[in-house]
Design a protein around this motif. Structure first.
Motif, PDB file in Angstrom:
ATOM      1  N   SER A   1       0.855  -1.192   0.000  1.00 32.64           N
ATOM      2  CA  SER A   1       0.000   0.000   0.000  1.00 32.64           C
ATOM      3  C   SER A   1       0.885   1.234   0.000  1.00 32.64           C
ATOM      4  N   ARG A   2       0.259   2.380  -0.073  1.00 33.63           N
ATOM      5  CA  ARG A   2       1.032   3.612  -0.087  1.00 33.63           C
ATOM      6  C   ARG A   2       1.770   3.792   1.242  1.00 33.63           C
ATOM      7  N   LEU A   3       2.846   4.525   1.201  1.00 32.88           N
ATOM      8  CA  LEU A   3       3.612   4.787   2.399  1.00 32.88           C
ATOM      9  C   LEU A   3       2.814   5.666   3.349  1.00 32.88           C
ATOM     10  N   PHE A   4       3.079   5.515   4.635  1.00 34.53           N
ATOM     11  CA  PHE A   4       2.448   6.409   5.606  1.00 34.53           C
ATOM     12  C   PHE A   4       2.975   7.830   5.383  1.00 34.53           C
ATOM     13  N   ASP A   5       4.285   8.021   5.614  1.00 32.57           N
ATOM     14  CA  ASP A   5       4.925   9.334   5.417  1.00 32.57           C
ATOM     15  C   ASP A   5       4.072  10.464   5.971  1.00 32.57           C
ATOM     16  N   MET A   6       3.592  10.287   7.187  1.00 34.30           N
ATOM     17  CA  MET A   6       2.695  11.268   7.802  1.00 34.30           C
ATOM     18  C   MET A   6       3.475  12.190   8.740  1.00 34.30           C
ATOM     19  N   PRO A   7       3.710  13.445   8.340  1.00 33.43           N
ATOM     20  CA  PRO A   7       4.385  14.375   9.246  1.00 33.43           C
ATOM     21  C   PRO A   7       3.567  14.564  10.518  1.00 33.43           C
ATOM     22  N   VAL A   8       4.248  14.614  11.649  1.00 29.74           N
ATOM     23  CA  VAL A   8       3.582  14.828  12.939  1.00 29.74           C
ATOM     24  C   VAL A   8       4.142  16.116  13.541  1.00 29.74           C
ATOM     25  N   LEU A   9       3.287  17.114  13.677  1.00 37.50           N
ATOM     26  CA  LEU A   9       3.724  18.425  14.139  1.00 37.50           C
ATOM     27  C   LEU A   9       3.332  18.668  15.591  1.00 37.50           C
ATOM     28  N   HIS A  10       4.185  19.395  16.294  1.00 34.54           N
ATOM     29  CA  HIS A  10       3.803  19.942  17.582  1.00 34.54           C
ATOM     30  C   HIS A  10       2.862  21.113  17.321  1.00 34.54           C
ATOM     31  N   LEU A  11       1.938  21.365  18.236  1.00 34.70           N
ATOM     32  CA  LEU A  11       0.973  22.448  18.039  1.00 34.70           C
ATOM     33  C   LEU A  11       1.640  23.798  17.751  1.00 34.70           C
ATOM     34  N   PRO A  12       2.680  24.219  18.495  1.00 27.43           N
ATOM     35  CA  PRO A  12       3.308  25.513  18.179  1.00 27.43           C
ATOM     36  C   PRO A  12       3.941  25.552  16.788  1.00 27.43           C
ATOM     37  N   GLN A  13       4.402  24.405  16.278  1.00 23.57           N
ATOM     38  CA  GLN A  13       4.966  24.379  14.924  1.00 23.57           C
ATOM     39  C   GLN A  13       3.892  24.679  13.890  1.00 23.57           C
ATOM     40  N   LEU A  14       2.730  24.073  14.059  1.00 20.58           N
ATOM     41  CA  LEU A  14       1.636  24.305  13.120  1.00 20.58           C
ATOM     42  C   LEU A  14       1.212  25.767  13.141  1.00 20.58           C
ATOM     43  N   LEU A  15       1.082  26.317  14.341  1.00 21.95           N
ATOM     44  CA  LEU A  15       0.715  27.728  14.464  1.00 21.95           C
ATOM     45  C   LEU A  15       1.794  28.622  13.863  1.00 21.95           C
ATOM     46  N   GLY A  16       3.055  28.269  14.127  1.00 23.41           N
ATOM     47  CA  GLY A  16       4.165  29.075  13.628  1.00 23.41           C
ATOM     48  C   GLY A  16       4.205  29.142  12.117  1.00 23.41           C
ATOM     49  N   LEU A  17       3.925  28.036  11.443  1.00 19.01           N
ATOM     50  CA  LEU A  17       3.891  28.031   9.983  1.00 19.01           C
ATOM     51  C   LEU A  17       2.822  28.997   9.468  1.00 19.01           C
ATOM     52  N   ALA A  18       1.665  28.994  10.147  1.00 12.10           N
ATOM     53  CA  ALA A  18       0.576  29.883   9.728  1.00 12.10           C
ATOM     54  C   ALA A  18       0.864  31.343  10.073  1.00 12.10           C
ATOM     55  N   MET A  19       1.768  31.555  11.037  1.00 11.12           N
ATOM     56  CA  MET A  19       2.144  32.916  11.409  1.00 11.12           C
ATOM     57  C   MET A  19       3.290  33.437  10.546  1.00 11.12           C
ATOM     58  N   GLY A  20       3.753  32.606   9.595  1.00  8.29           N
ATOM     59  CA  GLY A  20       4.767  33.050   8.657  1.00  8.29           C
ATOM     60  C   GLY A  20       6.191  32.746   9.044  1.00  8.29           C
ATOM     61  N   TYR A  21       6.414  31.970  10.095  1.00  9.80           N
ATOM     62  CA  TYR A  21       7.777  31.628  10.492  1.00  9.80           C
ATOM     63  C   TYR A  21       8.326  30.514   9.609  1.00  9.80           C
ATOM     64  N   SER A  22       9.618  30.515   9.410  1.00  8.97           N
ATOM     65  CA  SER A  22      10.243  29.512   8.554  1.00  8.97           C
ATOM     66  C   SER A  22      10.266  28.147   9.245  1.00  8.97           C
ATOM     67  N   PRO A  23      10.217  27.063   8.474  1.00  6.83           N
ATOM     68  CA  PRO A  23      10.322  25.724   9.058  1.00  6.83           C
ATOM     69  C   PRO A  23      11.590  25.556   9.895  1.00  6.83           C
TER      70      PRO A  23
END
Length: 297
Positions: free
Chosen positions: A255-277
C-alpha cells in the motif's frame, strides 16, 4: 498575560523543537512567559504508581515555585498537563493532604504550596485566555487547502475532573485552532485514544500496533499531517512510524507509504504565522515534513 512556563522533560530533551517553536510563537503573540528553569519531572504517571507521596511532593515543588512568582503555570505537554494538573486539583481540594505534603516539602526544600496556582496547557490558553478570534489576526500565511488530523491523546483530556476544559468524548479545541489558521480538521477514529507511548517499555509490539492504527486512520482520512499537544504522543507517532508501517503492510499488503508528518501544536501555528520551518525546528522530525511544507508554499 503572563505565565510560569513549564517545558517539561521531553519539551527540552527528546523534542527540543517543541521548546524552540513555543518560544517563537509566544513571542509573536505577545504572551509573556517566565521559564521555570529549576523545574523537576512531573513523573509522567509512573512515579504516582510506585510512590504517590513522592509524586505529590515533586509536583508540589513546581507548583510552589510558580506560586512564589504569583503566576499560573503554562504547560506544553499533554502528559504534564494531566499529571501536574491532576495533582494540583487534589492538593487544592484536600487540605489534609496538602498539609502532609507541605511538611515534607518544607523540610527538604523550604517551600510550601498554598493551592493558589492554576495549570493550563498552551492549547487551552490559546482557546480560552488568548482567544481564537484574536489568534486569527496573527495569521499571515493561512494554511488553506491543507488537511490536519488532530491527535489529542489521553492525558490532556482525562480525567475530566482534573482537566475540565474540553469534552473528553468529543473535544473541539484543536479543531478550533486548526480552523483558525485556515486549515481543514479531518475526522478520523482514534484522535482521543492512546498513542502507544506508555506501552513501549512493556509491550513494544502492542505499542507499535497502536501507532499503526492511529497513523493509518489519519492517513485514510486524507490528512496531510497530524498535530498533537503532547511531545510523548509526538515521539510515538513520529519515531515509530516506520515500524508501524511494516505492521500495516503485513496486514493490508502493499500500500502507499504512511509518510505522515507529525507536528507539535506551536509548529503548526508558527507556519501559519509566517515563520520559517527552520526557525520552528522542523528538521528534528524523523518523518520529513517537506511534502507538507511544499504544499503550503
Amino acid at each position: 498575560m503572563k505565565y510560569a512556563y513549564y517545558p517539561g522533560c521531553a519539551g527540552k530533551g527528546a523534542t527540543p523543537e517543541l521548546h524552540q517553536s513555543t518560544m517563537k510563537v509566544v513571542e509573536g503573540l505577545g504572551i509573556a512567559v517566565h521559564e521555570l528553569e529549576a523545574f523537576n519531572c512531573c513523573g509522567a504517571g509512573v512515579i504516582s504508581e510506585a510512590d504517590p507521596d513522592l509524586a505529590y511532593t515533586l509536583n508540589a515543588r513546581t507548583l510552589a515555585i510558580a506560586e512564589a512568582l504569583g503566576l499560573n503555570i503554562m504547560t506544553v505537554c499533554g502528559t504534564c498537563q494531566g499529571v501536574l494538573g491532576g495533582i494540583n486539583k487534589k492538593l487544592q481540594k484536600d487540605e489534609a493532604l496538602r498539609s502532609r505534603i507541605n511538611a515534607g516539602l518544607k523540610e527538604t526544600t523550604g517551600l510550601s504550596y498554598g493551592g493558589t496556582v492554576g495549570v493550563k496547557h498552551f492549547q487551552w490558553i490559546l482557546v480560552k485566555d488568548f482567544g481564537v478570534d484574536k489568534l486569527k489576526r496573527f495569521i499571515t500565511n493561512p494554511l488553506t487547502d491543507v488537511s490536519i488530523a488532530p491527535f489529542y491523546g489521553c492525558y490532556i483530556l482525562r480525567p475530566e475532573s482534573a482537566t475540565g476544559f474540553d469534552d473528553w468524548e468529543n473535544p473541539q479545541s484543536l479543531e478550533k485552532l486548526i480552523k483558525a489558521i485556515g486549515a481543514y480538521p479531518v475526522e478520523y477514529d482514534g484522535r482521543t485514544k492512546c498513542c502507544g507511548f506508555p506501552v513501549f517499555l512493556e509491550k513494544q509490539e502492542i505499542a507499535t500496533e497502536l501507532v499503526e492504527k492511529r497513523v493509518g486512520s489519519a492517513k485514510n482520512a486524507a490528512g496531510d499531517a497530524m498535530v498533537t499537544p503532547c511531545p510523548l504522543c509526538h515521539m510515538a507517532l513520529d519515531f515509530c512510524q516506520k515500524d508501524a508501517e511494516k505492521i500495516h503492510r503485513e496486514k493490508e499488503g502493499p500500500s502507499r507509504l504512511f509518510d505522515m508528518p507529525v507536528l507539535h501544536l506551536p509548529q503548526l501555528l508558527g507556519l501559519a504565522m509566517g515563520y520559517s520551518p527552520e526557525s520552528l525546528g522542523m528538521k528534528h522530525h524523523l518523518v520529513p515534513a517537506a511534502p507538507l511544507i511544499h504544499k503550503i508554499t
